[in-house]
Design a protein around this motif. Structure first.
Motif, short mmCIF file in Angstrom:
data_model
loop_
_atom_site.label_atom_id
_atom_site.label_comp_id
_atom_site.label_asym_id
_atom_site.label_seq_id
_atom_site.Cartn_x
_atom_site.Cartn_y
_atom_site.Cartn_z
N MET A 1 2.69 -6.36 -0.34
CA MET A 1 1.86 -7.53 -0.63
C MET A 1 1.11 -7.36 -1.95
N GLY A 2 1.47 -6.33 -2.69
CA GLY A 2 0.92 -6.15 -4.04
C GLY A 2 -0.20 -5.13 -4.14
N ALA A 3 -0.62 -4.53 -3.03
CA ALA A 3 -1.74 -3.59 -3.10
C ALA A 3 -1.29 -2.27 -3.72
N THR A 4 -2.22 -1.61 -4.36
CA THR A 4 -1.98 -0.25 -4.86
C THR A 4 -2.66 0.68 -3.88
N ILE A 5 -1.90 1.67 -3.41
CA ILE A 5 -2.45 2.58 -2.40
C ILE A 5 -2.44 3.99 -2.96
#
Ligand code: EPZ
Length: 420
Positions: A134-138
């Motif tokens: 969903m586009g998050a950077t983890i």
């Protein structure tokens, strides 16, 4: 530490009220992070895990009132602290469910990695991969998950789960409600608790299709609002008390329980010789004749619940013949086996399967267990055993069963809590 003393051998008879479901209430509480609220949960259970989730959400900045008499939780306000600390997360893995709502609404979150637990390693990779899609950077740093949404917030995505996960479905379902565009969750968990969460989110203004199926389609909205939502009855508590009636050769009415929520558990109980009948006010469970050894394999809903495996094994300990019990969800969920054997059960296990050969009677003994469902299976065994059973480490039971000794005593069990 409190203990529970049981003197076995009494058939249960009467009505047992079923509380709101722990595993529905915990994700529903984290949904309060998605709006300023108020979110009012009715039929909320009063359990140690609920108190832990309340403490977690309060340290995020929410205002929470637990109206015990009215069985309601009233949650409001916006999170001001986006970090879920190790000290709370290590106590309760469901804490990781704050991740999706926080990133979706506030653009970032820092949540302690839960680590392993008594029943298995329980990774959270599916939660994290979904958020990344969903586009998050983890990033993982010093035992913490640090997640950041892209500029403009999370974006809708098609997420195909390689394996069914209740928690990952819940986290991503909540995140998707506030994401830009459409999210599709494929091979989503279908447990009744997911349907309950989706119903609550829709009451808050979310747009979700496919509820009750393995494909959820969520159309993101800009914001969610206040709602009042009743928590579904606890299907695992109901199944546990159904086993209590069966193991003692009794008859109980499980007030408020619903047959459809039990999935394969009801069918398996019937195969084993237990009568399960749906009534307008709950489920009537009785066992008048002998129990037959019956094989089960745990599976995602509507299959046989892993959270019922230990209790069913206790029942099979006194059935005629053998039963093979296979655990497919968690790799270390047979910790009740050595304790049941101390009570005279005949069980052999290897890897993920156990063979239980029924004996005419178990005998009471001091026992202990390392998780919630294992502990309650020992209570069930104690109800049927000759003599006295002392179940140690009752705090495991208090995490997920409301007043278990009072509910069982009210239907005729000789059971009491010993303080200290
Ligand atoms: C929920 O845990 C329940 N907890 C558990 O109840 C229940 O046993 C479990 O679902 C299965 O039904 C709550 O609802 C609070 P999963 P959850 O993600 O969501 C693997 C009880 O006794 N997996 O469906 O953590 C995982 O290791 C408890 O009340 C990954 O590999 O379970 C397991 O083998 C205990 N990666 C399987 O999937 C992930 O990212 C199913 O776990 C997530 C899960």
């Amino acid at each position: 530490m409190d203990r529970i003393r049981i003197r076995g051998g009494r058939a249960l008879s009467g009505n047992i009220p079923i509380s709101g479901a722990k595993n529905a209430a915990l994700p529903l509480m984290t949904a309060a992070l998605l709006s300023d609220g108020p979110l009012v949960l009715e039929n909320a259970p009063d359990l140690a895990d609920i108190a832990t989730m309340k403490a977690l959400l309060e340290q995020h900045g929410l205002l929470i009132e637990h109206d015990r008499a009215g069985r309601r939780l009233i949650m409001q306000g916006a999170a001001t602290n986006l970090e879920a600390p190790y000290d709370i997360v290590r106590k309760m893995r469901a804490s990781v469910l704050v991740l999706g709502p926080l990133v979706a609404r506030f653009g970032e979150a820092k949540v302690s990695l839960p680590g392993g637990c008594a029943i298995g390693t329980r990774p959270v990779d599916l939660h994290l991969k979904g958020l990344e899609q969903m586009g998050a950077t983890i990033s993982l740093d010093s035992g913490y998950i640090e997640a950041k949404a892209p500029p403009g917030g999370l974006r809708g995505a098609t997420i195909i789960f390689p394996q069914v996960s209740v928690g990952a479905t819940e986290n991503l379902l909540m995140a998707a409600c506030l994401a830009e565009g459409t999210t599709e969750l494929v091979n989503a968990a279908q447990e009744p608790e997911i349907g309950d969460l989706a119903m609550c989110l829709m009451r808050m203004g979310a747009r979700i299709e496919g509820v009750g199926t393995a494909r959820l389609v969520i159309e993101g909205v800009r914001s969610l609002g206040p709602a009042t939502h009743p928590v579904i009855p606890d299907r695992i508590e109901a199944g546990t008390f159904a086993c209590a009636a069966a193991i003692t050769g009794g008859t109980v009415l499980l007030e408020g329980a619903r047959l459809s929520d039990l999935g394969a558990v009801a069918r398996v109980l019937r195969d084993a010789g237990v009568d399960v009948a749906e009534r307008h006010d709950g489920l009537q469970v009785s066992r008048l004749n002998g129990l037959h050894g019956t094989d089960v394999m745990t599976e995602p809903f509507p299959g046989f619940a892993t959270d019922m495996q230990a209790q069913f094994m206790a029942l099979m300990c006194v059935a005629d013949g053998a039963s093979m019990i296979t655990e497919t969800i968690f790799e270390n969920r047979f910790m009740h086996v050595p304790e049941l054997m101390r009570m005279g059960a005949r069980i052999k296990y290897h890897g993920q399967s156990a063979i239980v050969r029924g004996v005419p009677r178990l005998s009471g003994a001091p026992v202990m267990a390392t998780d919630l469902r294992a502990s309650v299976s020992l209570v069930l065994a104690g109800l049927a055993a000759q003599g006295e059973t002392i179940v140690n480490r009752v705090y495991h039971l208090d995490r997920g069963y409301e007043a278990v000794e009072r509910k069982l005593a009210a239907v005729g069990a000789d059971i009491e809590r010993l303080a200290g």
